[in-house]
Design an enzyme around this catalytic site. Structure first.
Site: not given
Length: 264
Positions: A121, A220, A117-119
């Site tokens: 929080f 994401c 996956g990406d970023i």
């Protein structure tokens, strides 16, 4: 004293569709960690994963020697984190819109990690779950595993009278998920790692989360959809423990498991 989330009576009828295998009901040990820093929690996951993989390595030797195998443990960690952004292996660093000064100004930290996956929080008011499971105790299929986590969240939200679901091609749980819906918004993100069928990382369900933190990333890697929380959808805060206690029986039933809380 340990507490148990027993397999509901209807679960036997659902084991075939849940992908449960011939090992019988699996025990999953639950640890509620409270609010903990991200980095040591990540290290703890790595420690638990390594221990499970070591057992599986020894079991190859047991198989060769004709001796009984050791059982691999299944664990579930539930926690909250102070504000932190994490970037998965396939993520793009430019999806974090803050520099080091900006991170410090918002009281947040940043970590590149080894999940997919990406970023995303993590922060207070968000229920974070880290299952450290040997999928060979359940079903060795990462897609089944992700869909099972999603379904447990979907059923939990239904307990609050909310209709959530999936969007094709996007991991996680969404509101307004139907094709053509006007305002698709994500309430639960997921990203996992699997080594020798042992999982780590997991899911992040926004309950009373400060959603302004998502404004500093491309969540994401998705630019055209919003992020929401249970409190925002209901119009009032929701006790974290209440959500946990609704989520756990759904996960137990779907996985064919007994979730037993670790004695303090």
């Amino acid at each position: 004293m340990s507490q148990s989330v027993a397999l509901p009576s209807s679960a036997a009828d659902n084991l075939a569709t849940a992908g449960h295998n011939a090992f019988g009901v699996q025990r999953v040990e639950l640890e509620r960690l409270g609010r903990v820093e991200y980095e040591p929690t990540w290290a703890y996951q790595e420690e638990l994963l390594a221990a499970a993989v070591a057992i599986k390595t020894r079991n190859r030797q047991h198989e060769t020697a004709g001796t009984p195998p050791e059982l691999t443990p299944n664990r579930l960690l539930l926690c909250e984190h102070p504000p932190v952004y994490t970037l998965g292996k396939s993520g793009k660093p430019e999806h974090l819109l803050l520099n080091e000064t900006g991170l410090a100004a918002h009281g947040a930290t940043f970590h590149r990690i080894n999940r997919g996956g990406d970023i995303t929080f993590h922060g207070p008011g968000q229920l974070v779950g880290y299952p450290i499971l040997d999928l060979e105790n359940f079903k060795p299929d990462i897609h089944w595993y992700l869909r099972t986590l999603e379904e447990a969240v979907i059923l939990t939200l239904a307990d609050y009278g909310l209709s959530a679901g999936r969007i094709a091609g996007l991991t996680g749980v969404w509101f307004d998920y139907e094709a053509g819906a006007p305002n698709p918004r994500k309430i639960c993100a997921m990203g996992v790692k699997c080594s020798r069928w042992v999982t780590m990382h997991g899911f992040a369900l926004n309950i009373n989360t400060d959603l302004s933190y998502f404004g500093h990333i491309v969540p994401c890697g998705i630019t055209d959809k919003a992020v929401t929380s249970l409190a925002q959808e209901l119009g009032h805060p929701v006790p974290m423990r209440e959500v946990e206690d609704r989520f756990l029986p759904h996960l137990a039933e779907l996985m064919g498991a007994e979730i037993v809380e670790k004695a303090s």
